[in-house]
Design a protein around this motif. Structure first.
Motif, PDB file in Angstrom:
ATOM      1  N   THR A  20      42.557  45.494  41.730  1.00 29.29           N
ATOM      2  CA  THR A  20      42.012  43.798  41.549  1.00 29.29           C
ATOM      3  C   THR A  20      40.975  44.755  40.591  1.00 29.29           C
TER       4      THR A  20
ATOM      5  N   SER B 244      41.514  36.239  44.004  1.00 31.11           N
ATOM      6  CA  SER B 244      40.833  37.496  45.148  1.00 31.11           C
ATOM      7  C   SER B 244      40.831  36.577  46.679  1.00 31.11           C
TER       8      SER B 244
ATOM      9  N   LEU C 105      44.604  35.474  46.926  1.00 32.73           N
ATOM     10  CA  LEU C 105      45.408  36.545  47.312  1.00 32.73           C
ATOM     11  C   LEU C 105      45.931  36.817  49.423  1.00 32.73           C
ATOM     12  N   GLU C 106      44.282  37.390  50.438  1.00 28.17           N
ATOM     13  CA  GLU C 106      44.179  36.923  50.717  1.00 28.17           C
ATOM     14  C   GLU C 106      44.334  36.317  52.048  1.00 28.17           C
TER      15      GLU C 106
ATOM     16  N   GLY D  70      47.940  38.436  51.434  1.00 27.53           N
ATOM     17  CA  GLY D  70      47.811  40.044  50.111  1.00 27.53           C
ATOM     18  C   GLY D  70      48.941  39.868  49.959  1.00 27.53           C
TER      19      GLY D  70
ATOM     20  N   ASP E  12      44.108  40.818  40.530  1.00 26.29           N
ATOM     21  CA  ASP E  12      44.180  40.078  41.341  1.00 26.29           C
ATOM     22  C   ASP E  12      42.274  39.955  41.284  1.00 26.29           C
TER      23      ASP E  12
ATOM     24  N   PRO F 188      37.751  38.905  40.931  1.00 24.72           N
ATOM     25  CA  PRO F 188      37.001  37.727  42.289  1.00 24.72           C
ATOM     26  C   PRO F 188      36.999  36.091  41.899  1.00 24.72           C
ATOM     27  N   ASP F 189      36.863  34.960  43.273  1.00 25.44           N
ATOM     28  CA  ASP F 189      37.094  33.874  42.430  1.00 25.44           C
ATOM     29  C   ASP F 189      35.717  33.369  41.887  1.00 25.44           C
TER      30      ASP F 189
END
Length: 381
Positions: free
Chosen positions: A76, A316, A319-320, A324, A347, A349-350
């Motif tokens: 990440t 991120s 993906l969540e 995941g 991933d 952060p958006d």
């Protein structure tokens, strides 16, 4: 107020503008339609199976992957720090008259209450970088800078603008582009007498300078824009040097997937989407562009098999939302790719993945560390 500025133009059109806007429309509709799939599985830590020489001065561990196959497991990218203003509370030289990206002649007379609205938070971060962050009166769900945490949200569902919420804030100027909407809401604001300024929706590293200058022109702070551009250019040059030292001799083939939920919102972002620029800046090969894919394409099993990326980049929250890494590997075709077989999912952060604004140098460094040096202690600045 100072004398009016000389009329200028914000119509800086990039060749990728149409493709980027089309990609953003699909992403925008997907954000509103998809719901999270539930708790994501905890990602494992990427491991290095073969050592190579690193660059301690760049914060890179001595054990660097010699090839993309030497790295396995998900990682990440670290969130970047808040945008630091280049100056404190500049005095806008208003009124400012210019031609905006839509081709309309616009005059901004008051920048005391600003709304900056786009899918990737680029406009809001630029306003903050110019020193006018205190003038922002609202935010979208994309705005992750902590200085905006206490501002009211003006997006009703996903990234759909709420006209009533915006009108209640009494903005004196709205900065927007076609990555957010619907267009009828922005027109409603203009009809209500609010000054609405449109900007180029395309995002790229090469377009950062023009984008910052455009916002500076609109808000009457051209000097601050010049200062911010100089800072970003210096930070970008330093980031590129550090990233070049991380890239293995064999460049990994990468693809960026846009995901929301477990349904049809599952796309490959190709040439002109912004993802191609991100991948290229990271020193990887954009397998979608290499295959001639432009804009946004469905990420079906056939397409993924043809591309066979060695690493998958995702946002991120996306993906969540798909469960995941384990949930993503259940999507048709993902597990059969080289990236899927090695669980090599990175991933980001958006709010920073495809932002292409003042925070891009730090975003690139964070992504490069996640891609090539997972587990390193270097933090993006």
């Amino acid at each position: 107020m100072s004398n009016p500025s000389t009329p200028g133009s914000l119509r800086v059109r990039s060749a990728a503008g149409i493709a980027f806007a089309a990609a953003a429309v699909l992403i925008l509709s997907g954000c509103a339609a998809a719901a999270p799939a539930g708790p994501a599985s905890a990602p494992s830590t990427a491991t290095v199976s073969a050592p190579a020489t690193g660059n301690p001065d760049a914060g890179i561990p001595s054990e660097q992957p010699a090839t993309a196959a030497d790295l396995t497991g998900p990682s990440t990218a670290a969130p970047i720090a808040d945008i630091v203003p280049v100056t404190a509370a500049p005095s806008p030289a208003l009124p400012a008259t210019f031609t905006d990206f839509s081709g309309a002649q616009v005059t901004v007379r008051d920048a005391s209450r600003i709304l900056a609205l786009d899918l990737y938070s680029t406009l809001a971060q630029t306003v903050i970088g110019l020193g006018l962050g205190e003038n922002l009166v609202g935010r979208t769900t994309s705005d992750t800078d902590s200085t905006m945490n206490d501002l009211p949200t003006v997006t009703a569902s996903g990234h759909e603008l709420n006209a009533e919420a915006i009108l209640a804030l009494g903005p004196t100027v709205v900065l927007a582009d076609k990555t957010i909407g619907p267009p009828e809401t922005l027109q409603q604001l203009a009809d209500a007498g609010i000054t609405v300024v449109y900007f180029d929706p395309a995002r790229s590293v090469d377009g950062i300078d023009d984008a910052i200058s455009a916002v500076g022109t609109a808000l009457g702070v051209k000097e601050a824009a010049d200062q911010l551009n100089a800072r970003v250019a210096a930070e970008l040059a330093a980031a590129r040097r550090d990233i070049a030292a991380m890239v293995p001799a064999e460049q990994p083939g990468a693809a960026f997937l846009y995901i929301r939920g477990t349904g049809a919102v599952f796309f490959i972002l190709g040439e002109g989407s912004g993802a191609d620029g991100l991948i290229n800046e990271l020193g990887a090969r954009d397998v979608a562009s290499d295959a001639g894919l432009a804009g946004t394409r469905p990420a079906n099993a056939e397409a993924l098999a043809a591309l066979n990326p060695e690493v998958l980049l995702v946002m991120s929250a996306g993906l969540e939302s798909t469960g995941g890494v384990d949930g993503l590997l259940k999507r048709p075709g993902v597990a059969q790719t080289a990236a899927g077989q090695n669980r090599r999912i990175v991933d980001l952060p958006d709010g920073q993945a495809l932002n292409f604004g003042p925070g891009t140098p730090a975003t690139l460094l964070a992504a490069a560390h996640a891609l090539y040096a997972p587990g390193s202690t270097e933090e993006p600045q």
